[in-house]
Design a protein around this motif. Structure first.
Motif, PDB file in Angstrom:
ATOM      1  N   CYS A   1      21.757  40.257   4.775  1.00 58.45           N
ATOM      2  CA  CYS A   1      20.288  40.221   4.729  1.00 58.45           C
ATOM      3  C   CYS A   1      19.704  40.532   6.109  1.00 58.45           C
ATOM      4  CB  CYS A   1      19.803  38.849   4.262  1.00 58.45           C
ATOM      5  SG  CYS A   1      20.047  38.535   2.506  1.00 58.45           S
ATOM      6  N   CYS A   2      20.302  39.969   7.140  1.00 56.63           N
ATOM      7  CA  CYS A   2      19.818  40.195   8.502  1.00 56.63           C
ATOM      8  C   CYS A   2      20.069  41.630   8.968  1.00 56.63           C
ATOM      9  CB  CYS A   2      20.496  39.219   9.467  1.00 56.63           C
ATOM     10  SG  CYS A   2      20.072  37.492   9.189  1.00 56.63           S
ATOM     11  N   MET A   3      21.216  42.190   8.607  1.00 62.05           N
ATOM     12  CA  MET A   3      21.579  43.520   9.107  1.00 62.05           C
ATOM     13  C   MET A   3      20.918  44.656   8.336  1.00 62.05           C
ATOM     14  SD  MET A   3      25.619  43.186  10.128  1.00 62.05           S
ATOM     15  CE  MET A   3      26.161  42.572   8.533  1.00 62.05           C
ATOM     16  N   TYR A   4      20.773  44.512   7.021  1.00 62.46           N
ATOM     17  CA  TYR A   4      20.311  45.635   6.197  1.00 62.46           C
ATOM     18  C   TYR A   4      19.021  45.377   5.434  1.00 62.46           C
ATOM     19  CZ  TYR A   4      24.841  47.741   7.095  1.00 62.46           C
ATOM     20  OH  TYR A   4      25.932  48.291   7.711  1.00 62.46           O
TER      21      TYR A   4
ATOM     22  N   ILE B   1      18.581  27.333   2.165  1.00 63.13           N
ATOM     23  CA  ILE B   1      18.832  27.374   3.612  1.00 63.13           C
ATOM     24  C   ILE B   1      17.930  28.373   4.332  1.00 63.13           C
ATOM     25  CG2 ILE B   1      21.242  26.722   3.216  1.00 63.13           C
ATOM     26  CD1 ILE B   1      21.933  29.618   4.197  1.00 63.13           C
ATOM     27  N   CYS B   2      17.215  29.203   3.552  1.00 68.55           N
ATOM     28  CA  CYS B   2      16.302  30.179   4.155  1.00 68.55           C
ATOM     29  C   CYS B   2      14.944  29.502   4.344  1.00 68.55           C
ATOM     30  CB  CYS B   2      16.180  31.422   3.269  1.00 68.55           C
ATOM     31  SG  CYS B   2      17.736  32.329   3.096  1.00 68.55           S
ATOM     32  N   ASN B   3      14.760  28.887   5.486  1.00 70.06           N
ATOM     33  CA  ASN B   3      13.586  28.055   5.717  1.00 70.06           C
ATOM     34  C   ASN B   3      12.424  28.782   6.374  1.00 70.06           C
ATOM     35  OD1 ASN B   3      14.838  25.675   4.696  1.00 70.06           O
ATOM     36  ND2 ASN B   3      16.012  25.525   6.599  1.00 70.06           N
ATOM     37  N   SER B   4      12.723  29.702   7.303  1.00 72.08           N
ATOM     38  CA  SER B   4      11.638  30.367   8.024  1.00 72.08           C
ATOM     39  C   SER B   4      10.950  31.396   7.132  1.00 72.08           C
ATOM     40  CB  SER B   4      12.181  31.051   9.280  1.00 72.08           C
ATOM     41  OG  SER B   4      12.963  32.173   8.928  1.00 72.08           O
ATOM     42  N   GLU B   5       9.744  31.788   7.545  1.00 68.17           N
ATOM     43  CA  GLU B   5       8.988  32.779   6.767  1.00 68.17           C
ATOM     44  C   GLU B   5       9.735  34.108   6.708  1.00 68.17           C
ATOM     45  OE1 GLU B   5       4.529  34.832   6.635  1.00 68.17           O
ATOM     46  OE2 GLU B   5       5.023  33.339   8.157  1.00 68.17           O
ATOM     47  N   ALA B   6      10.344  34.507   7.844  1.00 69.08           N
ATOM     48  CA  ALA B   6      11.081  35.775   7.887  1.00 69.08           C
ATOM     49  C   ALA B   6      12.287  35.736   6.962  1.00 69.08           C
ATOM     50  CB  ALA B   6      11.529  36.076   9.316  1.00 69.08           C
ATOM     51  N   GLU B   7      13.009  34.605   6.966  1.00 66.42           N
ATOM     52  CA  GLU B   7      14.181  34.472   6.097  1.00 66.42           C
ATOM     53  C   GLU B   7      13.780  34.550   4.627  1.00 66.42           C
ATOM     54  OE1 GLU B   7      17.449  31.715   8.368  1.00 66.42           O
ATOM     55  OE2 GLU B   7      15.588  30.748   7.719  1.00 66.42           O
ATOM     56  N   LYS B   8      12.670  33.904   4.280  1.00 68.30           N
ATOM     57  CA  LYS B   8      12.217  33.916   2.886  1.00 68.30           C
ATOM     58  C   LYS B   8      11.828  35.323   2.443  1.00 68.30           C
ATOM     59  CE  LYS B   8      10.667  29.105   2.864  1.00 68.30           C
ATOM     60  NZ  LYS B   8       9.514  28.179   2.828  1.00 68.30           N
ATOM     61  N   ILE B   9      11.212  36.084   3.362  1.00 65.45           N
ATOM     62  CA  ILE B   9      10.831  37.465   3.043  1.00 65.45           C
ATOM     63  C   ILE B   9      12.078  38.335   2.845  1.00 65.45           C
ATOM     64  CG2 ILE B   9       9.750  39.558   3.987  1.00 65.45           C
ATOM     65  CD1 ILE B   9       7.677  37.715   5.311  1.00 65.45           C
ATOM     66  N   MET B  10      13.126  38.036   3.617  1.00 68.91           N
ATOM     67  CA  MET B  10      14.346  38.850   3.554  1.00 68.91           C
ATOM     68  C   MET B  10      15.165  38.614   2.290  1.00 68.91           C
ATOM     69  SD  MET B  10      16.125  39.254   7.293  1.00 68.91           S
ATOM     70  CE  MET B  10      16.273  37.501   7.623  1.00 68.91           C
ATOM     71  N   ILE B  11      14.925  37.524   1.567  1.00 67.52           N
ATOM     72  CA  ILE B  11      15.753  37.216   0.398  1.00 67.52           C
ATOM     73  C   ILE B  11      15.663  38.361  -0.614  1.00 67.52           C
ATOM     74  CG2 ILE B  11      16.087  35.674  -1.571  1.00 67.52           C
ATOM     75  CD1 ILE B  11      14.996  33.395   0.171  1.00 67.52           C
ATOM     76  N   PRO B  12      16.791  39.000  -0.923  1.00 68.60           N
ATOM     77  CA  PRO B  12      16.787  40.102  -1.887  1.00 68.60           C
ATOM     78  C   PRO B  12      16.999  39.585  -3.311  1.00 68.60           C
ATOM     79  CG  PRO B  12      18.964  39.891  -0.973  1.00 68.60           C
ATOM     80  CD  PRO B  12      18.138  38.775  -0.361  1.00 68.60           C
ATOM     81  N   GLU B  13      17.012  40.479  -4.266  1.00 72.35           N
ATOM     82  CA  GLU B  13      17.486  40.124  -5.589  1.00 72.35           C
ATOM     83  C   GLU B  13      18.992  39.890  -5.473  1.00 72.35           C
ATOM     84  OE1 GLU B  13      17.941  42.006 -10.103  1.00 72.35           O
ATOM     85  OE2 GLU B  13      17.573  43.312  -8.386  1.00 72.35           O
ATOM     86  N   ILE B  14      19.450  38.742  -5.930  1.00 75.50           N
ATOM     87  CA  ILE B  14      20.879  38.429  -5.863  1.00 75.50           C
ATOM     88  C   ILE B  14      21.426  38.370  -7.277  1.00 75.50           C
ATOM     89  CG2 ILE B  14      22.629  36.767  -5.119  1.00 75.50           C
ATOM     90  CD1 ILE B  14      20.725  35.866  -2.911  1.00 75.50           C
ATOM     91  N   VAL B  15      22.449  39.166  -7.529  1.00 76.33           N
ATOM     92  CA  VAL B  15      23.058  39.258  -8.856  1.00 76.33           C
ATOM     93  C   VAL B  15      24.483  38.736  -8.779  1.00 76.33           C
ATOM     94  CG1 VAL B  15      23.751  40.817 -10.720  1.00 76.33           C
ATOM     95  CG2 VAL B  15      21.659  41.285  -9.410  1.00 76.33           C
ATOM     96  N   ILE B  16      24.806  37.756  -9.624  1.00 78.29           N
ATOM     97  CA  ILE B  16      26.187  37.293  -9.749  1.00 78.29           C
ATOM     98  C   ILE B  16      26.815  38.053 -10.916  1.00 78.29           C
ATOM     99  CG2 ILE B  16      27.715  35.319 -10.086  1.00 78.29           C
ATOM    100  CD1 ILE B  16      26.003  35.057  -7.603  1.00 78.29           C
ATOM    101  N   SER B  17      27.870  38.787 -10.645  1.00 77.39           N
ATOM    102  CA  SER B  17      28.448  39.651 -11.680  1.00 77.39           C
ATOM    103  C   SER B  17      29.943  39.412 -11.864  1.00 77.39           C
ATOM    104  CB  SER B  17      28.209  41.120 -11.336  1.00 77.39           C
ATOM    105  OG  SER B  17      28.843  41.966 -12.271  1.00 77.39           O
TER     106      SER B  17
END
Length: 335
Positions: free
Chosen positions: A266-269, A292-308
């Protein structure tokens, strides 16, 4: 117009006609002229070439509306075939899948076997059998965990293949082009193809097998990013101080590692989607990651996460598409 330019135009028009045939499947010459924008005279000469090559087959007479009946021409989807061999861990066993695909990606035959020991020559009899049965096979595509650098398998989950010039051996023995792609790169390719991912989107695939270290595939700018030496995604080398050779793969440790790896990507890409592959990945890990994504920037970075649990499906689609791309005609200037 010079002969080189004339030949270039001819090859461009041939490829345009091939693509039209592949899309339309069956058409008459007047229909082909309308679809391609080429003149009927040009279509006549190009269709003749494709028929002589065997790429197109003269088919039934199309019904007319009182006028002269028109001969139809059918795209020969079996003019070139791909032999696709891919391997992954299934129910704790190393399983090999062998399939033959036509130009539409349709599977003509598929088998699977369990292999105990995997060496250069382990596939010889399988390939020979398929080449005899399907003489139109024109490329062999391998998908397996590992990384090939300058023709040598620098990284491989199969110890007998490590440091071997595997694709060179297959190419020399069977005199056909050979493609090698690792499992997670092929799976990400397959996921992006199936979900119609655009060039503007970034997708990360992370694979956690049950008894091998994890790996990742990075889809960005319309293709798989492999890095300078093809080693992008070798996440087992991340500085997490994990001894993968002696790791016991217990659930709590795996949760911690998965969350760290997802956060790193998430941080790199800043990806649009992260697909986590694995048979034992708990769905609760998505909520744990979000907590664990507490900051505003971390929350914005959260992508769609798919468990497959569908690595096998995406892997098959991806390695097949990679093989079919290799069968697409390229411009060839004839003097």
């Amino acid at each position: 117009m010079s002969s080189v330019n004339a030949n270039l135009v001819k090859e461009i028009n041939l490829n345009k006609l091939r693509n039209t045939f592949k899309f339309k499947k069956i058409a008459s010459k007047p229909q082909l002229a309308e679809l391609t924008g080429l003149s009927v005279v040009t279509i006549n000469s190009l269709v003749k070439i494709l028929v002589e090559n065997g790429e197109v087959i003269e088919d039934v007479i199309l019904p007319s509306n009182g006028g002269r009946p028109a001969t139809a021409y059918r795209f020969n989807s079996e003019f070139s075939l791909a032999l696709v061999i891919y391997m992954y861990e299934q129910r704790g066993k190393d399983t090999t899948f062998i399939c033959v695909s036509n130009l539409y990606g349709e599977i003509l035959e598929k088998t699977e076997i369990t292999m105990i020991k995997i060496e250069n020559h382990s596939f010889d009899s399988l390939i020979e059998k398929m080449l005899i049965k399907y003489p139109n096979i024109k490329v062999i595509s391998f998908g397996m965990p590992g990384e090939e650098i300058e023709g040598r398998l620098l990284i491989s989950d199969y110890k007998e293949l490590k440091d071997q010039f595997f694709t060179s051996y297959i190419k020399e023995k069977f005199k056909l082009p050979v493609i090698f792609e690792n499992d997670i790169n092929a799976a990400v390719e397959g996921y992006c193809y199936s979900h119609r991912i655009t060039e503007k989107q970034c997708v990360i695939g992370i694979y956690f097998p049950g008894k091998y270290p994890p790996g990742a595939g990075i889809y960005i700018n319309g293709g798989i990013y492999k890095g300078r030496n093809g080693l992008a995604g070798e996440i087992k080398y991340l500085p997490f101080e994990i001894d993968w050779e002696n790791f016991d793969y217990n659930e709590e440790q795996m949760k911690e590692i998965i969350i760290k790896i997802v956060l790193s990507f998430c941080c790199m890409y800043n990806p649009d989607t992260i697909v986590i592959y694995g048979e034992e990945i708990p769905d609760t890990i998505i909520e744990e990651f979000k907590r664990i994504c507490n900051s505003e920037a971390e929350k914005i970075m959260i992508p769609e996460i798919v468990i497959s649990k569908n690595l096998n499906h995406d892997f098959e689609v991806g390695i097949k598409q990679i093989a079919l791309k290799a069968l697409e005609p390229t411009l060839q200037l004839r003097r």
